[in-house]
Design an enzyme around this catalytic site. Structure first.
Site, PDB file in Angstrom:
ATOM      1  N   ASP A 103       0.875  -1.174   0.000  1.00 50.92           N
ATOM      2  CA  ASP A 103       0.000   0.000   0.000  1.00 50.92           C
ATOM      3  C   ASP A 103       0.913   1.225   0.000  1.00 50.92           C
ATOM      4  OD1 ASP A 103      -1.624   2.183   0.796  1.00 50.92           O
ATOM      5  OD2 ASP A 103      -2.992   0.837   1.869  1.00 50.92           O
ATOM      6  N   VAL A 104       0.800   2.074  -1.006  1.00 49.48           N
ATOM      7  CA  VAL A 104       1.742   3.192  -1.138  1.00 49.48           C
ATOM      8  C   VAL A 104       1.575   4.244  -0.034  1.00 49.48           C
ATOM      9  CG1 VAL A 104       2.052   2.934  -3.623  1.00 49.48           C
ATOM     10  CG2 VAL A 104       0.261   4.480  -2.760  1.00 49.48           C
ATOM     11  N   ASN A 130       3.044   5.511 -10.100  1.00 51.99           N
ATOM     12  CA  ASN A 130       1.794   5.639 -10.849  1.00 51.99           C
ATOM     13  C   ASN A 130       0.538   5.439  -9.998  1.00 51.99           C
ATOM     14  OD1 ASN A 130       0.049   5.249 -13.391  1.00 51.99           O
ATOM     15  ND2 ASN A 130      -0.137   3.268 -12.370  1.00 51.99           N
ATOM     16  N   TYR A 195      -8.409  16.094  -6.036  1.00 49.89           N
ATOM     17  CA  TYR A 195      -7.620  15.409  -7.064  1.00 49.89           C
ATOM     18  C   TYR A 195      -6.634  16.359  -7.741  1.00 49.89           C
ATOM     19  CZ  TYR A 195      -6.594  12.203 -10.922  1.00 49.89           C
ATOM     20  OH  TYR A 195      -5.958  11.389 -11.829  1.00 49.89           O
ATOM     21  N   LYS A 199      -2.537  16.158  -7.840  1.00 52.88           N
ATOM     22  CA  LYS A 199      -1.766  15.964  -9.063  1.00 52.88           C
ATOM     23  C   LYS A 199      -0.845  17.148  -9.344  1.00 52.88           C
ATOM     24  CE  LYS A 199      -3.072  11.793 -10.049  1.00 52.88           C
ATOM     25  NZ  LYS A 199      -2.096  10.681  -9.972  1.00 52.88           N
ATOM     26  N   THR A 230      -9.722   2.983 -18.198  1.00 54.66           N
ATOM     27  CA  THR A 230      -9.248   2.062 -17.153  1.00 54.66           C
ATOM     28  C   THR A 230     -10.351   1.952 -16.100  1.00 54.66           C
ATOM     29  OG1 THR A 230      -8.383   3.727 -15.624  1.00 54.66           O
ATOM     30  CG2 THR A 230      -6.921   3.058 -17.438  1.00 54.66           C
TER      31      THR A 230
END
Ligand SMILES: NC(=O)c1ccc[n+]([C@@H]2O[C@H](COP(=O)([O-])OP(=O)(O)OC[C@H]3O[C@@H](n4cnc5c(N)ncnc54)[C@H](OP(=O)(O)O)[C@@H]3O)[C@@H](O)[C@H]2O)c1
Length: 305
Positions: A103-104, A130, A195, A199, A230
């Site tokens: 888990d990042v 990513n 978001y 980013k 995706t």
């Protein structure tokens, strides 16, 4: 508002109702991305490539693209069955892959993942940071926990991965790091505060790290995909025919330029290319792969023209 805008908004509203963040679609993409014949190039023979978030989508496609070019790919994600599937598919195609559940958001897990890949594959030549999650809520509707989760995954996760990858690259005196930002970093939406903030933060990490490690032989860049087909944007359980219809309508209304959603393989090929020495003088920058979306948004259209 003209008819074009009305239709665009209606589609986006439908997408939002389906739980899609900041959508886009196409109906011609499969044909456009098919690559006939075997890949002749093997630009990463014997090189070690690490990817966070390769259990599906862009990360999966990139893992397969690097492996097809001879790389030994180590990747993570939380869904074990998906990770094993990707690992098996790469091996079945003759490639080399190691999946590690990590888990990042968790420093210990990221460090263990990075160190295991480096140990098993002989260092880390290329890293693709990513892993990420979306968010599509107005600021006053976002819970504090939702905000924290987006930042923990998309920002802290990139920081942690880069921190532990760099330790290995510094020993080797070289390396390439690519981080996934988004066209949303450059183009805000009313429901995109969490978001877009995350980013843009990725772009900040990239610029700073490029300056910090350029003198030590490490290049660091960001890639900014446009809307890509995706699980990130496709609602779970939607029938293929409905999704195809949605994509077909989405492209012309949302992607000025190529008029279609990206396929994950198209983003993967850009990442693989950026990792080659063809881009040896590129660092600290953001590369848009968005079908022309940003170019279109720069236009001023008085009267809806
Ligand atoms: N699709 C688009 O339209 C689009 C556009 C611009 C940018 N992006 C960015 O592209 C990246 C990949 O997204 P995608 O479109 O390929 O969607 P996806 O198929 O949902 O892939 C996201 C990947 O991130 C992993 N991940 C998420 N949270 C994680 C965590 N806490 N720890 C470890 N892995 C985690 C997921 O694995 P698990 O769930 O198994 O953990 C999965 O492998 C994201 O950073 C996204 O923000 C996507």
């Amino acid at each position: 508002m003209n008819a074009h805008d009305t239709t665009r908004r209606s589609l986006l509203g439908g997408a939002a109702a389906l739980g899609i963040a900041s959508l886009t679609l196409d109906g011609t993409a499969r044909a456009a991305t098919a690559r006939p014949g075997p890949r002749a190039k093997r630009r990463f023979d014997g090189r070690s490539v690490l990817i966070t978030g390769a259990t599906s989508g862009i990360g999966e496609a990139t893992a397969k693209a690097f492996a097809a070019e001879g790389a030994r790919v180590g990747f993570c994600g939380r869904r074990v069955s998906w990770g094993r599937r990707v690992e098996q598919e790469i091996r079945a195609a003759g490639g080399e892959a190691t999946y590690v559940r990590a888990d990042v958001r968790e420093a210990d897990q990221v460090r263990a993942f990075v160190d295991r890949v480096a140990e098993r594959h002989g260092g880390i030549d290329v890293a693709f940071n990513n892993a990420g999650i979306g968010s599509a809520k107005l600021p006053h509707d976002l819970t504090v926990e939702e905000w924290d989760d987006v930042q923990s995954t998309n920002v802290r996760g990139v920081f942690l991965a880069l921190k532990y990858e760099v330790a290995h690259m510094l020993k080797a005196g070289r390396g390439v790091i690519i981080c996934t930002s988004s066209s949303a970093a450059e183009r805000a939406r009313p429901n995109g505060a969490a978001y877009t903030a995350s980013k843009r933060a990725v772009q900040g990490i990239v610029k700073s790290a490029a300056l910090a490690y350029g003198p030590r032989g490490i290049r660091v860049n960001a890639i900014l995909p446009g809307t890509t087909d995706t699980p990130f944007v496709r609602p779970p359980g939607i029938p293929d025919a409905d999704w195809a219809a949605y994509k077909k309508a989405f492209g012309p209304l949302n992607v000025d330029g190529l008029q279609r959603m990206a396929e994950p393989e198209e983003i993967a090929r850009a990442v693989v290319s950026l990792a080659t020495d063809d881009f040896s003088y590129m660092t600290g920058t953001s590369v848009s792969v968005d079908g022309g979306v940003m170019a279109g948004r720069e236009m001023i259209r008085p009267g809806g023209m």
